[in-house]
Design a protein around this motif. Structure first.
Motif, PDB file in Angstrom:
ATOM      1  N   GLN A  85      44.747  55.702  -8.325  1.00 41.38           N
ATOM      2  CA  GLN A  85      44.440  57.125  -8.179  1.00 41.38           C
ATOM      3  C   GLN A  85      45.694  57.934  -7.861  1.00 41.38           C
ATOM      4  O   GLN A  85      45.871  59.037  -8.370  1.00 41.38           O
ATOM      5  CB  GLN A  85      43.379  57.334  -7.099  1.00 41.38           C
ATOM      6  CG  GLN A  85      42.791  58.717  -7.104  1.00 41.38           C
ATOM      7  CD  GLN A  85      42.142  59.073  -8.436  1.00 41.38           C
ATOM      8  OE1 GLN A  85      41.373  58.313  -8.980  1.00 41.38           O
ATOM      9  NE2 GLN A  85      42.481  60.230  -8.957  1.00 41.38           N
ATOM     10  N   LEU A  86      46.582  57.384  -7.029  1.00 48.19           N
ATOM     11  CA  LEU A  86      47.834  58.069  -6.710  1.00 48.19           C
ATOM     12  C   LEU A  86      48.667  58.287  -7.966  1.00 48.19           C
ATOM     13  O   LEU A  86      49.202  59.384  -8.189  1.00 48.19           O
ATOM     14  CB  LEU A  86      48.642  57.266  -5.681  1.00 48.19           C
ATOM     15  CG  LEU A  86      50.012  57.817  -5.348  1.00 48.19           C
ATOM     16  CD1 LEU A  86      49.901  59.130  -4.584  1.00 48.19           C
ATOM     17  CD2 LEU A  86      50.826  56.812  -4.560  1.00 48.19           C
ATOM     18  N   LEU A  87      48.787  57.271  -8.803  1.00 49.47           N
ATOM     19  CA  LEU A  87      49.549  57.404 -10.048  1.00 49.47           C
ATOM     20  C   LEU A  87      48.949  58.475 -10.957  1.00 49.47           C
ATOM     21  O   LEU A  87      49.673  59.295 -11.530  1.00 49.47           O
ATOM     22  CB  LEU A  87      49.599  56.070 -10.780  1.00 49.47           C
ATOM     23  CG  LEU A  87      50.480  54.993 -10.167  1.00 49.47           C
ATOM     24  CD1 LEU A  87      50.262  53.672 -10.878  1.00 49.47           C
ATOM     25  CD2 LEU A  87      51.942  55.395 -10.230  1.00 49.47           C
ATOM     26  N   ILE A  88      47.641  58.487 -11.061  1.00 53.05           N
ATOM     27  CA  ILE A  88      46.987  59.489 -11.901  1.00 53.05           C
ATOM     28  C   ILE A  88      47.206  60.890 -11.347  1.00 53.05           C
ATOM     29  O   ILE A  88      47.528  61.826 -12.088  1.00 53.05           O
ATOM     30  CB  ILE A  88      45.481  59.179 -12.042  1.00 53.05           C
ATOM     31  CG1 ILE A  88      45.305  57.922 -12.886  1.00 53.05           C
ATOM     32  CG2 ILE A  88      44.724  60.354 -12.652  1.00 53.05           C
ATOM     33  CD1 ILE A  88      43.890  57.409 -12.934  1.00 53.05           C
ATOM     34  N   ASN A  89      47.070  61.044 -10.037  1.00 54.40           N
ATOM     35  CA  ASN A  89      47.276  62.365  -9.429  1.00 54.40           C
ATOM     36  C   ASN A  89      48.695  62.858  -9.634  1.00 54.40           C
ATOM     37  O   ASN A  89      48.920  64.036  -9.936  1.00 54.40           O
ATOM     38  CB  ASN A  89      46.933  62.326  -7.947  1.00 54.40           C
ATOM     39  CG  ASN A  89      45.451  62.170  -7.701  1.00 54.40           C
ATOM     40  OD1 ASN A  89      44.630  62.427  -8.578  1.00 54.40           O
ATOM     41  ND2 ASN A  89      45.093  61.716  -6.522  1.00 54.40           N
TER      42      ASN A  89
END
Length: 67
Positions: free
Chosen positions: A28-32
């Protein structure tokens, strides 16, 4: 030869059975961060300027899985 053929066959066989994963939080961090970078780059109008692509996101995910 740098590596013996037997070693390479064994290494390749083992690598095919490896199933890398990353935590849902890191995913999720990478996507954000990707979305944030894309929003910042919406103003790029000149050819040759650097921008982030979906391929960049996928490469980052693969790098994180490789650790």
């Amino acid at each position: 030869n740098l590596f013996r053929p037997e070693f390479l066959r064994t290494y390749i066989a083992l690598s095919k059975s490896y199933n890398p994963t990353i935590s849902p939080e890191l995913h999720q961090l990478l996507i954000n961060k990707y979305i944030e970078m894309r929003k910042d780059q919406q103003s790029i109008k000149h050819k040759g300027d650097k921008y982030t692509t979906t391929r960049s996101l996928l490469a980052l995910i693969r790098l994180c899985q490789a650790r």
